[in-house]
Design a protein around this motif. Structure first.
Motif, PDB file in Angstrom:
ATOM      1  N   ARG A   1      -7.583   4.501  -0.658  1.00 32.47           N
ATOM      2  CA  ARG A   1      -8.280   4.541   0.639  1.00 32.47           C
ATOM      3  C   ARG A   1      -8.768   3.154   1.052  1.00 32.47           C
TER       4      ARG A   1
ATOM      5  N   THR B   1       0.833  -1.208   0.000  1.00 34.25           N
ATOM      6  CA  THR B   1       0.000   0.000   0.000  1.00 34.25           C
ATOM      7  C   THR B   1       0.869   1.260   0.000  1.00 34.25           C
TER       8      THR B   1
ATOM      9  N   ILE C   1      -5.778   1.317   2.362  1.00 28.70           N
ATOM     10  CA  ILE C   1      -5.432   1.783   3.712  1.00 28.70           C
ATOM     11  C   ILE C   1      -6.392   1.174   4.738  1.00 28.70           C
TER      12      ILE C   1
END
Length: 152
Positions: A122, A109, A125
């Motif tokens: 996102r 990531t 994450i």
């Protein structure tokens, strides 16, 4: 033997699974396993090898935890020390698997995430955060399972 040792050395069945300390982690483990599974499955798989490991760990842990929870719920464990040892061994292995997949997912990531669309970044994450939460849940469950196994 004291009452606390007897209570700690007992493997619950039925709805008692949802009220005892190590076993009440089954539901949160299932929820966070499913969240990691869904989030990683809905993003781009780049590179495929670490993401494939994360998918394997999340699906494997979800399925085995569900089976384990169902066995305890139905009382199929027969309240033996062997089941207590197996409970500790599985949750220790799951914590190790999740730690390795969480670290690789975090690395991927950080490395490739900014190159993706913001929506997928996102989601990656979120998958990293939920993966580390799953690691923590399995680790705590393993510690309490070890204590229960020790008191058998």
């Amino acid at each position: 033997m004291s009452n606390t040792a007897q209570a700690m050395g007992h493997l619950p069945s039925g709805t008692g699974v949802c009220t005892t300390v190590p076993d009440m982690f089954y539901i949160p483990e299932l929820i966070f396993d499913a969240l990691v599974w869904c989030l990683v499955a809905s993003t781009y798989v780049t590179p495929s090898n670490p993401q494939g490991w994360v998918m394997f760990v999340s699906v494997f842990c979800f399925v085995i935890t569900f089976i384990w929870f169902f066995i305890f719920l139905c009382g199929g464990h027969r309240n033996s020390a062997g089941w207590a040892a197996a409970d500790f061994a599985y949750h220790g292995l799951a914590a190790f698997f999740y730690l390795s997949s969480s670290v690789s997912l975090a690395y991927i990531t950080l490395t490739f995430g900014p190159l993706l669309d913001l929506k997928y970044y996102r989601m990656d994450i979120s998958a990293v955060v939920f993966s580390f939460i799953s690691t923590l849940l399995y680790f705590i469950h393993a510690i309490f399972s070890a204590n229960r196994w020790k008191t058998f």
